[in-house]
Design a protein around this motif. Structure first.
Motif, PDB file in Angstrom:
ATOM      1  N   TRP A  23       0.881  -1.188  -0.187  1.00  0.00           N
ATOM      2  CA  TRP A  23       0.042  -0.123   0.048  1.00  0.00           C
ATOM      3  C   TRP A  23       0.986   1.272  -0.026  1.00  0.00           C
ATOM      4  O   TRP A  23       1.779   1.265   0.726  1.00  0.00           O
ATOM      5  N   LEU A  24       0.542   2.257  -0.981  1.00  0.00           N
ATOM      6  CA  LEU A  24       1.593   3.537  -0.983  1.00  0.00           C
ATOM      7  C   LEU A  24       0.343   4.328  -0.510  1.00  0.00           C
ATOM      8  O   LEU A  24      -0.700   4.581  -1.427  1.00  0.00           O
ATOM      9  N   GLY A  25       0.545   5.509   0.343  1.00  0.00           N
ATOM     10  CA  GLY A  25      -0.225   6.525   0.589  1.00  0.00           C
ATOM     11  C   GLY A  25      -0.078   7.405  -0.404  1.00  0.00           C
ATOM     12  O   GLY A  25       0.738   7.455  -1.394  1.00  0.00           O
ATOM     13  N   GLY A  26      -0.823   8.451  -0.454  1.00  0.00           N
ATOM     14  CA  GLY A  26      -0.725   9.717  -1.504  1.00  0.00           C
ATOM     15  C   GLY A  26       0.439  10.447  -1.368  1.00  0.00           C
ATOM     16  O   GLY A  26       1.024  10.757  -0.544  1.00  0.00           O
ATOM     17  N   ASN A  27       0.752  10.915  -2.580  1.00  0.00           N
ATOM     18  CA  ASN A  27       1.983  11.703  -2.969  1.00  0.00           C
ATOM     19  C   ASN A  27       3.317  11.096  -2.168  1.00  0.00           C
ATOM     20  O   ASN A  27       4.281  11.784  -1.967  1.00  0.00           O
ATOM     21  N   VAL A  28       3.333   9.488  -2.499  1.00  0.00           N
ATOM     22  CA  VAL A  28       4.568   9.020  -2.170  1.00  0.00           C
ATOM     23  C   VAL A  28       5.539   9.123  -3.524  1.00  0.00           C
ATOM     24  O   VAL A  28       5.124   9.020  -4.465  1.00  0.00           O
ATOM     25  N   VAL A  29       6.756   9.423  -3.157  1.00  0.00           N
ATOM     26  CA  VAL A  29       7.861   9.365  -4.212  1.00  0.00           C
ATOM     27  C   VAL A  29       8.753   8.377  -3.960  1.00  0.00           C
ATOM     28  O   VAL A  29       9.444   8.071  -2.783  1.00  0.00           O
ATOM     29  N   VAL A  30       9.017   7.532  -5.206  1.00  0.00           N
ATOM     30  CA  VAL A  30      10.030   6.394  -4.976  1.00  0.00           C
ATOM     31  C   VAL A  30      11.074   6.577  -5.790  1.00  0.00           C
ATOM     32  O   VAL A  30      10.835   6.836  -7.013  1.00  0.00           O
ATOM     33  N   LEU A  31      12.236   6.695  -5.419  1.00  0.00           N
ATOM     34  CA  LEU A  31      13.408   6.894  -6.348  1.00  0.00           C
ATOM     35  C   LEU A  31      13.952   5.752  -6.988  1.00  0.00           C
ATOM     36  O   LEU A  31      13.531   4.654  -6.696  1.00  0.00           O
ATOM     37  N   PRO A  32      14.664   6.039  -8.133  1.00  0.00           N
ATOM     38  CA  PRO A  32      15.109   4.907  -9.079  1.00  0.00           C
ATOM     39  C   PRO A  32      15.905   3.903  -8.349  1.00  0.00           C
ATOM     40  O   PRO A  32      16.667   4.168  -7.444  1.00  0.00           O
ATOM     41  N   GLY A  33      15.673   2.743  -8.780  1.00  0.00           N
ATOM     42  CA  GLY A  33      16.495   1.762  -8.240  1.00  0.00           C
ATOM     43  C   GLY A  33      15.755   0.961  -6.950  1.00  0.00           C
ATOM     44  O   GLY A  33      16.473   0.049  -6.486  1.00  0.00           O
ATOM     45  N   VAL A  34      14.883   1.588  -6.225  1.00  0.00           N
ATOM     46  CA  VAL A  34      14.388   1.280  -5.013  1.00  0.00           C
ATOM     47  C   VAL A  34      13.412   0.145  -5.085  1.00  0.00           C
ATOM     48  O   VAL A  34      12.718  -0.141  -5.942  1.00  0.00           O
ATOM     49  N   SER A  35      13.661  -0.862  -4.076  1.00  0.00           N
ATOM     50  CA  SER A  35      12.414  -1.969  -3.982  1.00  0.00           C
ATOM     51  C   SER A  35      11.944  -1.865  -2.666  1.00  0.00           C
ATOM     52  O   SER A  35      12.521  -1.511  -1.789  1.00  0.00           O
ATOM     53  N   ILE A  36      10.606  -2.095  -2.759  1.00  0.00           N
ATOM     54  CA  ILE A  36       9.472  -2.201  -1.738  1.00  0.00           C
ATOM     55  C   ILE A  36       9.052  -3.546  -1.356  1.00  0.00           C
ATOM     56  O   ILE A  36       8.476  -4.339  -2.170  1.00  0.00           O
ATOM     57  N   GLY A  37       9.239  -4.376  -0.437  1.00  0.00           N
ATOM     58  CA  GLY A  37       8.833  -5.398  -0.052  1.00  0.00           C
ATOM     59  C   GLY A  37       7.473  -5.944   0.105  1.00  0.00           C
ATOM     60  O   GLY A  37       6.700  -4.986   0.202  1.00  0.00           O
ATOM     61  N   ASN A  38       7.085  -7.173  -0.099  1.00  0.00           N
ATOM     62  CA  ASN A  38       5.769  -7.565   0.017  1.00  0.00           C
ATOM     63  C   ASN A  38       5.068  -7.268   1.482  1.00  0.00           C
ATOM     64  O   ASN A  38       5.601  -7.308   2.328  1.00  0.00           O
ATOM     65  N   ASN A  39       3.845  -6.777   1.178  1.00  0.00           N
ATOM     66  CA  ASN A  39       3.102  -6.595   2.451  1.00  0.00           C
ATOM     67  C   ASN A  39       3.150  -5.432   3.124  1.00  0.00           C
ATOM     68  O   ASN A  39       2.917  -5.037   4.103  1.00  0.00           O
ATOM     69  N   SER A  40       4.017  -4.397   2.554  1.00  0.00           N
ATOM     70  CA  SER A  40       4.555  -3.398   3.455  1.00  0.00           C
ATOM     71  C   SER A  40       3.551  -1.950   2.976  1.00  0.00           C
ATOM     72  O   SER A  40       3.072  -2.026   1.954  1.00  0.00           O
ATOM     73  N   VAL A  41       3.670  -1.109   3.944  1.00  0.00           N
ATOM     74  CA  VAL A  41       2.791  -0.008   3.744  1.00  0.00           C
ATOM     75  C   VAL A  41       3.672   1.065   3.934  1.00  0.00           C
ATOM     76  O   VAL A  41       4.455   1.312   4.742  1.00  0.00           O
ATOM     77  N   ILE A  42       3.687   2.184   2.957  1.00  0.00           N
ATOM     78  CA  ILE A  42       4.214   3.177   2.725  1.00  0.00           C
ATOM     79  C   ILE A  42       3.448   4.488   3.158  1.00  0.00           C
ATOM     80  O   ILE A  42       2.448   4.794   2.282  1.00  0.00           O
ATOM     81  N   GLY A  43       3.694   5.297   4.213  1.00  0.00           N
ATOM     82  CA  GLY A  43       2.716   6.425   4.635  1.00  0.00           C
ATOM     83  C   GLY A  43       2.740   7.377   3.737  1.00  0.00           C
ATOM     84  O   GLY A  43       3.742   7.899   2.973  1.00  0.00           O
ATOM     85  N   ALA A  44       1.641   8.381   3.697  1.00  0.00           N
ATOM     86  CA  ALA A  44       1.665   9.488   2.662  1.00  0.00           C
ATOM     87  C   ALA A  44       2.501  10.300   2.779  1.00  0.00           C
ATOM     88  O   ALA A  44       3.051  10.630   3.842  1.00  0.00           O
TER      89      ALA A  44
END
Length: 73
Positions: A23-44
């Motif tokens: 789950w990605l909250g609103g206005n999340v920025v993910v920089l190039p080359g980054v991995s986000i693992g399974n079942n994780s939540v990223i705050g707005a």
């Protein structure tokens, strides 16, 4: 700003990897080359600058893990 300079390869893109059930909250920025693992939540509003492991909640700028998510079976 110079087109010729940009085309010389000074900038490039790298793919990102977003795991299953993320789950990605609103206005999340993910920089190039980054991995986000399974079942994780990223705050707005977070800026994800480094890899995020599975099963965590991560927030902020830069985005950091604040707690683990315990999977119930």
């Amino acid at each position: 700003m110079d087109v010729k300079q940009r085309n010389e390869g000074l900038e490039y893109a790298r793919p990102i990897k977003v795991g299953d059930n993320v789950w990605l909250g609103g206005n999340v920025v993910v920089l190039p080359g980054v991995s986000i693992g399974n079942n994780s939540v990223i705050g707005a509003g977070s800026v994800v600058t480094k890899d995020i492991p599975d099963n965590v909640v991560a927030v902020g700028n830069p985005c950091t893990v604040v707690k683990s998510i315990i999977q119930e079976n």
